[in-house]
Design an enzyme around this catalytic site. Structure first.
Site, PDB file in Angstrom:
ATOM      1  N   ASN A  12       0.860  -1.188   0.000  1.00 28.83           N
ATOM      2  CA  ASN A  12       0.000   0.000   0.000  1.00 28.83           C
ATOM      3  C   ASN A  12       0.899   1.242   0.000  1.00 28.83           C
ATOM      4  O   ASN A  12       1.721   1.430   0.905  1.00 28.83           O
ATOM      5  CB  ASN A  12      -0.884  -0.051   1.258  1.00 28.83           C
ATOM      6  CG  ASN A  12      -1.777   1.162   1.385  1.00 28.83           C
ATOM      7  OD1 ASN A  12      -1.335   2.283   1.164  1.00 28.83           O
ATOM      8  ND2 ASN A  12      -3.017   0.966   1.763  1.00 28.83           N
ATOM      9  N   HIS A  15       1.151   6.190   1.935  1.00 27.08           N
ATOM     10  CA  HIS A  15       1.926   7.124   2.749  1.00 27.08           C
ATOM     11  C   HIS A  15       3.112   7.752   2.014  1.00 27.08           C
ATOM     12  O   HIS A  15       3.729   8.685   2.517  1.00 27.08           O
ATOM     13  CB  HIS A  15       2.299   6.478   4.083  1.00 27.08           C
ATOM     14  CG  HIS A  15       1.059   6.174   4.866  1.00 27.08           C
ATOM     15  ND1 HIS A  15       0.126   7.156   5.169  1.00 27.08           N
ATOM     16  CD2 HIS A  15       0.529   5.015   5.328  1.00 27.08           C
ATOM     17  CE1 HIS A  15      -0.895   6.612   5.811  1.00 27.08           C
ATOM     18  NE2 HIS A  15      -0.672   5.314   5.917  1.00 27.08           N
ATOM     19  N   HIS A  48      -5.506   3.689  -1.416  1.00 27.11           N
ATOM     20  CA  HIS A  48      -6.805   4.049  -0.829  1.00 27.11           C
ATOM     21  C   HIS A  48      -7.120   5.493  -1.190  1.00 27.11           C
ATOM     22  O   HIS A  48      -6.447   6.409  -0.720  1.00 27.11           O
ATOM     23  CB  HIS A  48      -6.697   3.871   0.697  1.00 27.11           C
ATOM     24  CG  HIS A  48      -7.979   4.109   1.434  1.00 27.11           C
ATOM     25  ND1 HIS A  48      -8.079   3.937   2.778  1.00 27.11           N
ATOM     26  CD2 HIS A  48      -9.212   4.514   1.015  1.00 27.11           C
ATOM     27  CE1 HIS A  48      -9.317   4.207   3.173  1.00 27.11           C
ATOM     28  NE2 HIS A  48     -10.013   4.581   2.121  1.00 27.11           N
ATOM     29  N   ARG A  50      -9.202   8.195  -0.332  1.00 22.88           N
ATOM     30  CA  ARG A  50     -10.140   8.566   0.733  1.00 22.88           C
ATOM     31  C   ARG A  50     -11.019   9.716   0.267  1.00 22.88           C
ATOM     32  O   ARG A  50     -10.613  10.533  -0.553  1.00 22.88           O
ATOM     33  CB  ARG A  50      -9.357   8.995   1.994  1.00 22.88           C
ATOM     34  CG  ARG A  50      -8.616   7.860   2.669  1.00 22.88           C
ATOM     35  CD  ARG A  50      -8.049   8.321   4.008  1.00 22.88           C
ATOM     36  NE  ARG A  50      -9.099   8.529   4.973  1.00 22.88           N
ATOM     37  CZ  ARG A  50      -9.393   7.678   5.965  1.00 22.88           C
ATOM     38  NH1 ARG A  50      -8.699   6.572   6.136  1.00 22.88           N
ATOM     39  NH2 ARG A  50     -10.379   7.939   6.794  1.00 22.88           N
ATOM     40  N   ARG A  54      -6.832  12.949   1.699  1.00 19.68           N
ATOM     41  CA  ARG A  54      -5.720  13.397   2.556  1.00 19.68           C
ATOM     42  C   ARG A  54      -4.359  12.917   2.054  1.00 19.68           C
ATOM     43  O   ARG A  54      -3.351  13.498   2.380  1.00 19.68           O
ATOM     44  CB  ARG A  54      -5.933  12.962   3.998  1.00 19.68           C
ATOM     45  CG  ARG A  54      -5.815  11.474   4.232  1.00 19.68           C
ATOM     46  CD  ARG A  54      -5.875  11.126   5.697  1.00 19.68           C
ATOM     47  NE  ARG A  54      -7.205  11.309   6.248  1.00 19.68           N
ATOM     48  CZ  ARG A  54      -7.640  10.700   7.355  1.00 19.68           C
ATOM     49  NH1 ARG A  54      -6.832   9.903   8.024  1.00 19.68           N
ATOM     50  NH2 ARG A  54      -8.859  10.881   7.794  1.00 19.68           N
ATOM     51  N   GLU A  75      -8.604   0.644  -2.883  1.00 18.88           N
ATOM     52  CA  GLU A  75      -9.409   0.635  -1.653  1.00 18.88           C
ATOM     53  C   GLU A  75     -10.286   1.868  -1.675  1.00 18.88           C
ATOM     54  O   GLU A  75      -9.788   2.977  -1.922  1.00 18.88           O
ATOM     55  CB  GLU A  75      -8.498   0.780  -0.432  1.00 18.88           C
ATOM     56  CG  GLU A  75      -7.891  -0.484   0.047  1.00 18.88           C
ATOM     57  CD  GLU A  75      -7.040  -0.211   1.285  1.00 18.88           C
ATOM     58  OE1 GLU A  75      -7.236   0.816   1.965  1.00 18.88           O
ATOM     59  OE2 GLU A  75      -6.167  -1.018   1.536  1.00 18.88           O
ATOM     60  N   THR A 106      -7.915   3.391   8.922  1.00 19.45           N
ATOM     61  CA  THR A 106      -9.134   2.587   8.889  1.00 19.45           C
ATOM     62  C   THR A 106      -9.200   1.749  10.162  1.00 19.45           C
ATOM     63  O   THR A 106      -8.529   0.744  10.294  1.00 19.45           O
ATOM     64  CB  THR A 106      -9.126   1.684   7.635  1.00 19.45           C
ATOM     65  OG1 THR A 106      -8.672   2.460   6.537  1.00 19.45           O
ATOM     66  CG2 THR A 106     -10.500   1.147   7.342  1.00 19.45           C
ATOM     67  N   GLU A 156     -10.987  -9.320   3.266  1.00 16.56           N
ATOM     68  CA  GLU A 156      -9.693  -8.950   3.837  1.00 16.56           C
ATOM     69  C   GLU A 156      -9.919  -8.828   5.338  1.00 16.56           C
ATOM     70  O   GLU A 156     -10.697  -7.973   5.801  1.00 16.56           O
ATOM     71  CB  GLU A 156      -9.159  -7.641   3.253  1.00 16.56           C
ATOM     72  CG  GLU A 156      -7.807  -7.290   3.891  1.00 16.56           C
ATOM     73  CD  GLU A 156      -7.155  -6.035   3.338  1.00 16.56           C
ATOM     74  OE1 GLU A 156      -7.505  -5.602   2.222  1.00 16.56           O
ATOM     75  OE2 GLU A 156      -6.289  -5.497   4.047  1.00 16.56           O
ATOM     76  N   HIS A 193      -3.423  -4.621   7.813  1.00 20.54           N
ATOM     77  CA  HIS A 193      -3.505  -3.471   8.716  1.00 20.54           C
ATOM     78  C   HIS A 193      -2.562  -3.660   9.899  1.00 20.54           C
ATOM     79  O   HIS A 193      -2.692  -4.607  10.657  1.00 20.54           O
ATOM     80  CB  HIS A 193      -4.916  -3.189   9.239  1.00 20.54           C
ATOM     81  CG  HIS A 193      -5.071  -1.732   9.615  1.00 20.54           C
ATOM     82  ND1 HIS A 193      -4.623  -1.226  10.802  1.00 20.54           N
ATOM     83  CD2 HIS A 193      -5.568  -0.689   8.919  1.00 20.54           C
ATOM     84  CE1 HIS A 193      -4.851   0.080  10.834  1.00 20.54           C
ATOM     85  NE2 HIS A 193      -5.425   0.428   9.691  1.00 20.54           N
TER      86      HIS A 193
END
Ligand code: PXP
Length: 247
Positions: A12, A15, A48, A50, A54, A75, A106, A156, A193
């Site tokens: 992922n 970040h 993801h 969002r 962000r 996602e 999340t 998931e 996660h």
């Protein structure tokens, strides 16, 4: 006695975008990071988008869809805006996740039991577009059964509770039980996660889990060792864990 099947690692890259958005600039580029992750052995790239944008931006998703040569796992929340984007883009996989604006990340799985009808119609929309659909849920048997009932291809399992309390055997047991139940019902089982090179092994060793989604720990570790090494470290830990468990 056979060794476990290969387990996919999806990285992922959210970040990388978080760091870029800190300055609203162009660098570091999450698409360039995705390509590096693929070269280091990632089997797929997760991003993801969002609702509050962000970190990952719409343009990133379009660029990722064009550049990723493995699998793009988008996602997103179960909103009309996101479903419409997924229908247009048709990524190979979408993972539906819950979203609360005030959360840092999340924090729990999708409440599929409480929103069965909405989840069923979202899954149907995505499947009409040929998108493999996964539901991010807590390791809870009722949620696993609803995932099957609404037609999801995959679940998931949220590993957050395990990541916060890895030495509490109940957290790992819940993941094992939910993974077994999901696989026995014919669902593909993913997990993610809060996983890192330090805590991934017991989860990687759960035979029914065929895909892990890992982000924050890999991107954070990359600051110190580089992205290539950070991906390879996790890949090796997963392979070691699976090689050590023979059934
Ligand atoms: N899987 C899902 C569905 C997520 O929402 C996230 C966080 O965005 C992850 C996996 C990755 O979690 P982490 O960044 O803690 O590795």
């Amino acid at each position: 006695m056979t060794s476990l099947r290969y387990q996919r690692l999806y990285v992922n890259i959210d970040h990388v975008a978080t760091v870029r958005q800190a300055r609203r600039s162009r660098e570091p580029d999450p698409v360039a990071a995705a390509l590096l992750c693929e070269r280091a052995g990632a089997d797929g790239i997760t991003a993801h988008l969002r609702e509050d944008r962000r970190h990952v931006q719409d343009e990133d998703i379009h660029r990722l869809a064009a550049a990723v040569s493995t699998v793009l796992n988008l996602e997103c929340a179960l909103t009309d805006e996101m479903l419409a984007l997924a229908e247009t883009l048709r990524p190979p996989q979408v993972t539906l996740v819950p979203e609360r604006r005030e959360e840092v990340t999340t924090e729990g799985g999708l409440d599929v039991v409480g929103h069965e009808g909405a989840v069923r119609s979202a899954v149907a929309r995505l499947k009409r577009g040929g998108v493999r659909t996964s539901l991010f849920i807590d390791p809870d048997p009722a949620a696993v059964r609803v995932a099957l009932a609404v037609g999801a291809d995959a679940i998931e399992l949220h590993t957050g509770r395990y990541a916060h309390a890895p030495s509490d055997p109940a957290t790992l047991r819940a993941l094992r039980d939910a993974a077994q139940l999901g696989a026995s019902l014919g669902l593909a089982v993913h997990a993610g996660h809060g996983l890192s090179v330090d805590n991934v092994r017991p989860v990687a060793a759960i035979p029914e889990i065929e895909e892990l989604n890992i982000g924050h720990a890999i991107i954070g570790r990359a600051i110190f060792v580089g992205l290539d090494a950070a991906v390879r470290e996790v890949r090796s830990a997963m392979d070691e864990a699976r090689a050590a468990h023979r059934y």
